[in-house]
Design an enzyme around this catalytic site. Structure first.
Site, PDB file in Angstrom:
ATOM      1  N   CYS A 120      31.026  40.259  38.220  1.00 35.40           N
ATOM      2  CA  CYS A 120      30.473  39.101  39.163  1.00 35.40           C
ATOM      3  C   CYS A 120      28.828  39.082  39.024  1.00 35.40           C
ATOM      4  O   CYS A 120      28.114  38.513  39.378  1.00 35.40           O
ATOM      5  CB  CYS A 120      30.853  39.406  40.633  1.00 35.40           C
ATOM      6  SG  CYS A 120      32.425  39.094  41.128  1.00 35.40           S
ATOM      7  N   HIS A 253      24.794  37.752  45.905  1.00 35.86           N
ATOM      8  CA  HIS A 253      26.307  37.530  45.491  1.00 35.86           C
ATOM      9  C   HIS A 253      27.039  37.230  46.718  1.00 35.86           C
ATOM     10  O   HIS A 253      26.988  37.955  47.796  1.00 35.86           O
ATOM     11  CB  HIS A 253      26.775  38.648  44.657  1.00 35.86           C
ATOM     12  CG  HIS A 253      28.206  38.326  44.391  1.00 35.86           C
ATOM     13  ND1 HIS A 253      28.575  37.070  43.847  1.00 35.86           N
ATOM     14  CD2 HIS A 253      29.146  39.370  44.426  1.00 35.86           C
ATOM     15  CE1 HIS A 253      29.924  37.359  43.556  1.00 35.86           C
ATOM     16  NE2 HIS A 253      30.244  38.634  43.919  1.00 35.86           N
ATOM     17  N   ASN A 283      34.243  34.091  47.031  1.00 35.62           N
ATOM     18  CA  ASN A 283      33.590  34.713  45.848  1.00 35.62           C
ATOM     19  C   ASN A 283      33.837  34.081  44.486  1.00 35.62           C
ATOM     20  O   ASN A 283      34.992  34.192  43.922  1.00 35.62           O
ATOM     21  CB  ASN A 283      33.903  36.412  45.745  1.00 35.62           C
ATOM     22  CG  ASN A 283      33.378  36.829  44.825  1.00 35.62           C
ATOM     23  OD1 ASN A 283      32.709  36.393  43.949  1.00 35.62           O
ATOM     24  ND2 ASN A 283      33.423  38.338  44.876  1.00 35.62           N
TER      25      ASN A 283
HETATM   26  C1  LIG Z   1      39.044  43.503  51.220  1.00 36.56           C
HETATM   27  C2  LIG Z   1      38.197  43.649  52.515  1.00 36.56           C
HETATM   28  C3  LIG Z   1      37.827  42.290  53.096  1.00 36.56           C
HETATM   29  C4  LIG Z   1      39.224  44.411  53.279  1.00 36.56           C
HETATM   30  O1  LIG Z   1      38.513  44.531  54.698  1.00 36.56           O
HETATM   31  P1  LIG Z   1      38.841  45.860  55.506  1.00 36.56           P
HETATM   32  O2  LIG Z   1      37.968  45.555  56.861  1.00 36.56           O
HETATM   33  O3  LIG Z   1      37.979  46.899  54.605  1.00 36.56           O
HETATM   34  O4  LIG Z   1      40.072  45.934  55.580  1.00 36.56           O
HETATM   35  P2  LIG Z   1      41.079  47.239  55.122  1.00 36.56           P
HETATM   36  O5  LIG Z   1      41.015  47.250  53.840  1.00 36.56           O
HETATM   37  O6  LIG Z   1      40.694  48.526  55.776  1.00 36.56           O
HETATM   38  O7  LIG Z   1      42.416  46.801  55.878  1.00 36.56           O
HETATM   39  C5  LIG Z   1      42.772  46.695  57.220  1.00 36.56           C
HETATM   40  C6  LIG Z   1      44.348  46.191  57.457  1.00 36.56           C
HETATM   41  O8  LIG Z   1      44.145  44.837  57.099  1.00 36.56           O
HETATM   42  C7  LIG Z   1      45.589  44.534  55.992  1.00 36.56           C
HETATM   43  N1  LIG Z   1      45.003  43.359  55.078  1.00 36.56           N
HETATM   44  C8  LIG Z   1      44.331  43.658  54.023  1.00 36.56           C
HETATM   45  N2  LIG Z   1      44.223  42.332  53.692  1.00 36.56           N
HETATM   46  C9  LIG Z   1      44.781  41.431  54.361  1.00 36.56           C
HETATM   47  C10 LIG Z   1      44.990  40.115  54.553  1.00 36.56           C
HETATM   48  N3  LIG Z   1      44.533  39.427  53.534  1.00 36.56           N
HETATM   49  N4  LIG Z   1      45.306  39.681  55.839  1.00 36.56           N
HETATM   50  C11 LIG Z   1      45.808  40.454  56.685  1.00 36.56           C
HETATM   51  N5  LIG Z   1      45.788  41.690  56.711  1.00 36.56           N
HETATM   52  C12 LIG Z   1      45.262  42.299  55.374  1.00 36.56           C
HETATM   53  C13 LIG Z   1      45.375  45.994  55.425  1.00 36.56           C
HETATM   54  O9  LIG Z   1      46.748  46.078  54.934  1.00 36.56           O
HETATM   55  C14 LIG Z   1      45.060  46.935  56.539  1.00 36.56           C
HETATM   56  O10 LIG Z   1      46.415  47.200  57.163  1.00 36.56           O
HETATM   57  P3  LIG Z   1      46.697  48.489  57.702  1.00 36.56           P
HETATM   58  O11 LIG Z   1      45.493  48.873  58.872  1.00 36.56           O
HETATM   59  O12 LIG Z   1      47.924  48.384  58.596  1.00 36.56           O
HETATM   60  O13 LIG Z   1      46.758  49.267  56.876  1.00 36.56           O
HETATM   61  C15 LIG Z   1      36.807  44.378  52.317  1.00 36.56           C
HETATM   62  O14 LIG Z   1      37.201  45.908  51.910  1.00 36.56           O
HETATM   63  C16 LIG Z   1      36.049  43.987  51.169  1.00 36.56           C
HETATM   64  O15 LIG Z   1      35.444  42.904  51.505  1.00 36.56           O
HETATM   65  N6  LIG Z   1      35.754  44.738  50.282  1.00 36.56           N
HETATM   66  C17 LIG Z   1      34.886  44.388  49.130  1.00 36.56           C
HETATM   67  C18 LIG Z   1      35.541  43.324  48.257  1.00 36.56           C
HETATM   68  C19 LIG Z   1      34.828  42.638  47.261  1.00 36.56           C
HETATM   69  O16 LIG Z   1      33.674  42.051  47.805  1.00 36.56           O
HETATM   70  N7  LIG Z   1      35.203  42.480  45.953  1.00 36.56           N
HETATM   71  C20 LIG Z   1      34.521  41.829  44.889  1.00 36.56           C
HETATM   72  C21 LIG Z   1      33.348  42.513  44.639  1.00 36.56           C
HETATM   73  S1  LIG Z   1      32.515  41.364  43.351  1.00 36.56           S
END
Ligand SMILES: CC(C)(COP(=O)(O)OP(=O)(O)OC[C@H]1O[C@@H](n2cnc3c(N)ncnc32)[C@H](O)[C@@H]1OP(=O)(O)O)[C@@H](O)C(=O)NCCC(=O)NCCS
Length: 332
Positions: A120, A253, A283
């Site tokens: 990205c 970004h 994104n």
């Molecule tokens: C991916 C992201 C949104 C997840 O948010 P988070 O607050 O960290 O959530 P978690 O990963 O802790 O997951 C929390 C819960 O939601 C669940 N979950 C994950 N994706 C889900 C979705 N799309 N819908 C519903 N629930 C979801 C998980 O399974 C987890 O469940 P559990 O507590 O029963 O295990 C966040 O980590 C993020 O934005 N990371 C950066 C990703 C990114 O920007 N990547 C590209 C970079 S260029």
């Protein structure tokens, strides 16, 4: 890598265009594919909808209209360009490069043309590279395209990645200008963190691997993103001897509203100076910064004379910031 622009070599953006696919996909529509909800996606990411390419649409189908728009606004044609860089992780194919295909379609017969892979962060890397070639006198007018069709490499049964990404492309023309444009760049890479965001089955290491979809450790990427957006920007501002208070517009970004909010709070940028459109596009990888830039220019937030800070981060793991004095008029 960090450096400031040398006095006497003034390079800036003179044309800007973008293109997203027509199809809007809402969070509710995604909840028909995976176990998720509009409420969860909005709360954790700030994303409401994204654009998704049609089955027959490839990167160059987005890159070309964006490039044509940028060239027209700069008042030049493909023939006037001697460098084309396409920053992407979803080229039409591994080779020929999308850069070469775009050069052919634009009639850019005098241009060096290639693809650049930095996740990205690709658009930020490509901007710095084009700047370097122009400042060094190797090229005279560059077309830098950032774009991705990540929908093609997402696992549509994996909720942890599917909800985050969208498709889109942006393009800028870079050339010498009378007033100073780019002031400096900071770029970096940390391959040790690479396993947190990767694409199996995509190269010579695991070519026969049937799984060719994005894998991500969301929590690790979140931690990396909130740290690096701040560090990269602060390092560059210090190198350029500019205070964050002098920055008129911050274009980060567009990965996740929560990441942007943490970064802007730590940096101390007031929210009315931050461009956010991840709610409508998700994104878009290398398309993200130019899409946000185009939106800010179109709605009047980006004006000539403004000091603009941009920072990208992504797979690699990679990151990159640019600081520039904006010189292009919205009416161009
Ligand atoms: C991916 C992201 C949104 C997840 O948010 P988070 O607050 O960290 O959530 P978690 O990963 O802790 O997951 C929390 C819960 O939601 C669940 N979950 C994950 N994706 C889900 C979705 N799309 N819908 C519903 N629930 C979801 C998980 O399974 C987890 O469940 P559990 O507590 O029963 O295990 C966040 O980590 C993020 O934005 N990371 C950066 C990703 C990114 O920007 N990547 C590209 C970079 S260029």
């Amino acid at each position: 890598m960090i450096g400031t622009a040398k006095a006497g070599i003034e390079v800036s953006i003179t044309g800007l265009g973008c293109k997203v696919p027509d199809r809007v996909v809402t969070n509710d529509e995604l909840s028909q594919h995976v176990d998720t909800s509009d409420e969860w996606i909005r709360a954790r990411t700030g994303i409401r909808e994204r654009r998704i390419a049609a089955p027959e649409e490839a990167l160059s189908d987005l890159a070309l209209p964006a490039a044509r728009d940028a060239l027209a606004r700069a008042g030049v044609t493909g023939k006037d360009v001697d460098l084309i860089i396409v920053a992407t992780v979803t080229p039409d194919m591994a080779f020929p490069s999308t850069g070469a295909l775009v050069a052919d379609a634009l009639g850019a017969t005098d241009a060096a043309a290639y693809d650049l892979s930095a996740g990205c962060t690709g658009f930020m890397y490509a901007l710095a590279q084009a700047y370097g070639m122009l400042a060094g006198g190797l090229a005279h007018r560059a077309l830098v395209i950032g774009g991705d069709v990540l929908s093609k490499i997402l696992d549509w049964s994996d909720r942890s990645t599917l909800v985050l990404f969208g498709d889109g492309a942006g393009a800028v023309v870079l050339e010498a200008v009378p007033a100073q444009g780019f002031l400096g760049f900071e770029l970096g890479a940390d391959g040790a963190g690479g396993a947190n965001l990767w694409l199996p089955g995509s190269g010579s290491r695991l070519f026969d691997e049937p799984d060719k979809h994005v894998k991500m450790n969301g929590r690790e990427v979140f931690k990396f993103a909130t740290r690096i957006l701040v560090q990269s920007a602060e390092d560059l501002l210090a190198e350029c001897q500019v205070s964050i208070d002098d920055v008129d517009l911050y274009i980060p970004h567009q990965a996740n509203v929560r990441i942007i909010e943490v970064a802007t709070r730590k940096l101390g940028v007031p929210s009315d100076r931050v461009v956010i459109n991840v709610d409508r596009y998700g994104n878009t990888s290398s398309g993200s910064v130019p899409l946000a830039m185009a939106e800010a220019l179109a709605d009047g937030r980006l004006q000539p004379g403004m000091l603009v800070l941009m920072t990208g981060m992504g797979a690699g793991l990679t990151w990159g910031s640019a600081l520039m004095r904006w010189t292009m008029d919205a009416a161009a």
